[in-house]
Design a protein around this motif. Structure first.
Motif, PDB file in Angstrom:
ATOM      1  N   PRO A 122      -6.768  75.329  -7.520  1.00 50.71           N
ATOM      2  CA  PRO A 122      -5.407  74.816  -7.419  1.00 50.71           C
ATOM      3  C   PRO A 122      -5.263  73.449  -8.098  1.00 50.71           C
ATOM      4  O   PRO A 122      -6.264  72.763  -8.330  1.00 50.71           O
ATOM      5  CB  PRO A 122      -5.171  74.700  -5.907  1.00 50.71           C
ATOM      6  CG  PRO A 122      -6.527  74.675  -5.297  1.00 50.71           C
ATOM      7  CD  PRO A 122      -7.433  75.430  -6.217  1.00 50.71           C
ATOM      8  N   SER A 123      -4.039  73.085  -8.384  1.00 45.97           N
ATOM      9  CA  SER A 123      -3.750  71.802  -9.005  1.00 45.97           C
ATOM     10  C   SER A 123      -4.327  70.673  -8.145  1.00 45.97           C
ATOM     11  O   SER A 123      -4.174  70.673  -6.928  1.00 45.97           O
ATOM     12  CB  SER A 123      -2.233  71.657  -9.141  1.00 45.97           C
ATOM     13  OG  SER A 123      -1.937  70.434  -9.755  1.00 45.97           O
ATOM     14  N   GLY A 124      -5.021  69.755  -8.784  1.00 41.48           N
ATOM     15  CA  GLY A 124      -5.565  68.598  -8.076  1.00 41.48           C
ATOM     16  C   GLY A 124      -6.958  68.810  -7.510  1.00 41.48           C
ATOM     17  O   GLY A 124      -7.502  67.916  -6.864  1.00 41.48           O
ATOM     18  N   CYS A 125      -7.568  69.973  -7.757  1.00 41.08           N
ATOM     19  CA  CYS A 125      -8.897  70.224  -7.160  1.00 41.08           C
ATOM     20  C   CYS A 125     -10.022  69.591  -7.973  1.00 41.08           C
ATOM     21  O   CYS A 125     -11.165  69.566  -7.515  1.00 41.08           O
ATOM     22  CB  CYS A 125      -9.147  71.717  -6.963  1.00 41.08           C
ATOM     23  SG  CYS A 125      -9.555  72.591  -8.467  1.00 41.08           S
ATOM     24  N   GLY A 126      -9.705  69.087  -9.171  1.00 39.66           N
ATOM     25  CA  GLY A 126     -10.731  68.356  -9.924  1.00 39.66           C
ATOM     26  C   GLY A 126     -11.200  69.010 -11.215  1.00 39.66           C
ATOM     27  O   GLY A 126     -12.195  68.580 -11.798  1.00 39.66           O
ATOM     28  N   LYS A 127     -10.461  70.022 -11.684  1.00 41.75           N
ATOM     29  CA  LYS A 127     -10.868  70.731 -12.910  1.00 41.75           C
ATOM     30  C   LYS A 127     -10.923  69.782 -14.116  1.00 41.75           C
ATOM     31  O   LYS A 127     -11.919  69.738 -14.843  1.00 41.75           O
ATOM     32  CB  LYS A 127      -9.898  71.887 -13.213  1.00 41.75           C
ATOM     33  CG  LYS A 127      -9.752  72.903 -12.101  1.00 41.75           C
ATOM     34  CD  LYS A 127      -8.748  73.981 -12.451  1.00 41.75           C
ATOM     35  CE  LYS A 127      -7.332  73.476 -12.647  1.00 41.75           C
ATOM     36  NZ  LYS A 127      -6.677  72.977 -11.423  1.00 41.75           N
ATOM     37  N   SER A 128      -9.836  69.045 -14.334  1.00 45.98           N
ATOM     38  CA  SER A 128      -9.787  68.140 -15.495  1.00 45.98           C
ATOM     39  C   SER A 128     -10.846  67.056 -15.374  1.00 45.98           C
ATOM     40  O   SER A 128     -11.476  66.683 -16.373  1.00 45.98           O
ATOM     41  CB  SER A 128      -8.396  67.504 -15.630  1.00 45.98           C
ATOM     42  OG  SER A 128      -7.442  68.491 -15.898  1.00 45.98           O
ATOM     43  N   THR A 129     -11.046  66.570 -14.160  1.00 43.77           N
ATOM     44  CA  THR A 129     -12.065  65.543 -13.936  1.00 43.77           C
ATOM     45  C   THR A 129     -13.438  66.072 -14.340  1.00 43.77           C
ATOM     46  O   THR A 129     -14.203  65.393 -15.038  1.00 43.77           O
ATOM     47  CB  THR A 129     -12.061  65.126 -12.441  1.00 43.77           C
ATOM     48  OG1 THR A 129     -10.751  64.671 -12.108  1.00 43.77           O
ATOM     49  CG2 THR A 129     -13.066  64.046 -12.156  1.00 43.77           C
ATOM     50  N   VAL A 165      -9.660  57.832  -4.329  1.00 43.37           N
ATOM     51  CA  VAL A 165      -9.457  59.283  -4.317  1.00 43.37           C
ATOM     52  C   VAL A 165     -10.782  59.945  -4.689  1.00 43.37           C
ATOM     53  O   VAL A 165     -11.345  59.646  -5.742  1.00 43.37           O
ATOM     54  CB  VAL A 165      -8.383  59.715  -5.343  1.00 43.37           C
ATOM     55  CG1 VAL A 165      -8.215  61.226  -5.358  1.00 43.37           C
ATOM     56  CG2 VAL A 165      -7.063  59.030  -5.072  1.00 43.37           C
ATOM     57  N   TYR A 218     -11.881  58.039  -7.889  1.00 46.43           N
ATOM     58  CA  TYR A 218     -10.956  57.186  -8.649  1.00 46.43           C
ATOM     59  C   TYR A 218     -10.499  56.055  -7.744  1.00 46.43           C
ATOM     60  O   TYR A 218     -10.320  56.258  -6.540  1.00 46.43           O
ATOM     61  CB  TYR A 218      -9.708  57.983  -9.046  1.00 46.43           C
ATOM     62  CG  TYR A 218      -9.916  59.043 -10.098  1.00 46.43           C
ATOM     63  CD1 TYR A 218     -10.071  58.708 -11.440  1.00 46.43           C
ATOM     64  CD2 TYR A 218      -9.912  60.400  -9.749  1.00 46.43           C
ATOM     65  CE1 TYR A 218     -10.225  59.696 -12.408  1.00 46.43           C
ATOM     66  CE2 TYR A 218     -10.069  61.389 -10.706  1.00 46.43           C
ATOM     67  CZ  TYR A 218     -10.225  61.030 -12.033  1.00 46.43           C
ATOM     68  OH  TYR A 218     -10.371  61.999 -12.983  1.00 46.43           O
ATOM     69  N   GLY A 238      -7.443  54.706  -7.217  1.00 49.60           N
ATOM     70  CA  GLY A 238      -6.021  54.926  -7.493  1.00 49.60           C
ATOM     71  C   GLY A 238      -5.163  53.815  -6.919  1.00 49.60           C
ATOM     72  O   GLY A 238      -5.648  52.946  -6.193  1.00 49.60           O
ATOM     73  N   ALA A 240     -12.317  62.881  -6.172  1.00 48.11           N
ATOM     74  CA  ALA A 240     -11.908  64.036  -6.977  1.00 48.11           C
ATOM     75  C   ALA A 240     -13.007  65.097  -6.998  1.00 48.11           C
ATOM     76  O   ALA A 240     -12.718  66.292  -6.995  1.00 48.11           O
ATOM     77  CB  ALA A 240     -11.565  63.591  -8.394  1.00 48.11           C
TER      78      ALA A 240
HETATM   79  N1  LIG Z   1      -6.614  58.372 -12.878  1.00 49.85           N
HETATM   80  C1  LIG Z   1      -6.548  58.792 -11.607  1.00 49.85           C
HETATM   81  N2  LIG Z   1      -6.388  57.908 -10.596  1.00 49.85           N
HETATM   82  C2  LIG Z   1      -6.361  58.306  -9.310  1.00 49.85           C
HETATM   83  N3  LIG Z   1      -6.452  59.594  -8.915  1.00 49.85           N
HETATM   84  C3  LIG Z   1      -6.597  60.522  -9.883  1.00 49.85           C
HETATM   85  C4  LIG Z   1      -6.650  60.178 -11.275  1.00 49.85           C
HETATM   86  N4  LIG Z   1      -6.806  61.318 -11.999  1.00 49.85           N
HETATM   87  C5  LIG Z   1      -6.843  62.323 -11.117  1.00 49.85           C
HETATM   88  N5  LIG Z   1      -6.713  61.860  -9.841  1.00 49.85           N
HETATM   89  C6  LIG Z   1      -6.757  62.651  -8.595  1.00 49.85           C
HETATM   90  O1  LIG Z   1      -7.996  63.334  -8.563  1.00 49.85           O
HETATM   91  C7  LIG Z   1      -7.841  64.657  -8.068  1.00 49.85           C
HETATM   92  C8  LIG Z   1      -8.321  65.670  -9.102  1.00 49.85           C
HETATM   93  O2  LIG Z   1      -7.466  65.588 -10.229  1.00 49.85           O
HETATM   94  P1  LIG Z   1      -7.652  66.516 -11.508  1.00 49.85           P
HETATM   95  O3  LIG Z   1      -9.079  66.461 -11.954  1.00 49.85           O
HETATM   96  O4  LIG Z   1      -6.624  66.084 -12.507  1.00 49.85           O
HETATM   97  O5  LIG Z   1      -7.337  67.959 -10.939  1.00 49.85           O
HETATM   98  P2  LIG Z   1      -6.894  69.330 -11.688  1.00 49.85           P
HETATM   99  O6  LIG Z   1      -7.183  69.169 -13.160  1.00 49.85           O
HETATM  100  O7  LIG Z   1      -7.719  70.393 -11.032  1.00 49.85           O
HETATM  101  O8  LIG Z   1      -5.443  69.505 -11.428  1.00 49.85           O
HETATM  102  C9  LIG Z   1      -6.373  64.794  -7.687  1.00 49.85           C
HETATM  103  O9  LIG Z   1      -6.251  64.448  -6.325  1.00 49.85           O
HETATM  104  C10 LIG Z   1      -5.695  63.740  -8.557  1.00 49.85           C
HETATM  105  O10 LIG Z   1      -4.501  63.265  -7.971  1.00 49.85           O
END
Ligand SMILES: Nc1ncnc2c1ncn2[C@@H]1O[C@H](COP(=O)(O)OP(=O)(O)O)[C@@H](O)[C@H]1O
Ligand SMILES: [Mg+2]
Length: 111
Positions: A50-57, A29, A22, A24, A31
């Motif tokens: 854990p939170s922020g590891c990239g699951k949603s991505t 970042v 990303y 950011g 991801a």
């Molecule tokens: N739109 C974005 N811009 C910049 N960084 C992002 C964005 N979306 C997610 N991130 C970063 O990418 C990483 C993975 O995020 P995310 O996929 O949301 O993780 P999870 O769903 O596992 O909590 C994190 O470090 C998050 O801060």
């Protein structure tokens, strides 16, 4: 032998050497880095971490909402290019108007 393997292995979703970076507000970042994954027909998968590891991505790439920076995301051998009826997503937070019924929620956009 190859024929047998092809029959046994029916990859529905394939992720090949996926990176996602990303841009950011506080710089780049990473991801996802070097993610490889095959999902077979009928397989049920949980992504834990854990939170922020990239699951949603990861899920957003499979859904077609995000394009990987590098690598290929495929469904049934075809590159995933945008959202599709073949891939349904249930969001973490509700995206419906709770005061409207199903018909009115669906017709709200086209109205
Ligand atoms: N739109 C974005 N811009 C910049 N960084 C992002 C964005 N979306 C997610 N991130 C970063 O990418 C990483 C993975 O995020 P995310 O996929 O949301 O993780 P999870 O769903 O596992 O909590 C994190 O470090 C998050 O801060
Ligand atoms: Mg998430």
């Amino acid at each position: 032998m190859e024929e047998i393997l092809n029959e046994v292995s029916q990859h529905v979703v394939t992720l090949e050497d996926i990176n996602l970076r990303y841009n950011g507000e506080r710089g780049e970042v990473t991801a996802l880095e070097n993610v490889n994954l095959n999902i077979e027909k009928g397989e049920f998968i949980c992504v834990l971490g854990p939170s922020g590891c990239g699951k949603s991505t990861l899920l957003n790439i499979i859904a077609g909402f995000l394009k990987p920076t590098d690598g290929d995301a495929k469904m049934n051998g075809t590159n995933i290019d945008g959202a599709s009826w073949e891939r349904a997503v249930v969001f973490q937070t509700p995206t419906l108007y709770p005061w409207l019924n199903i018909h009115d929620n669906v017709s709200f956009g086209p109205m």
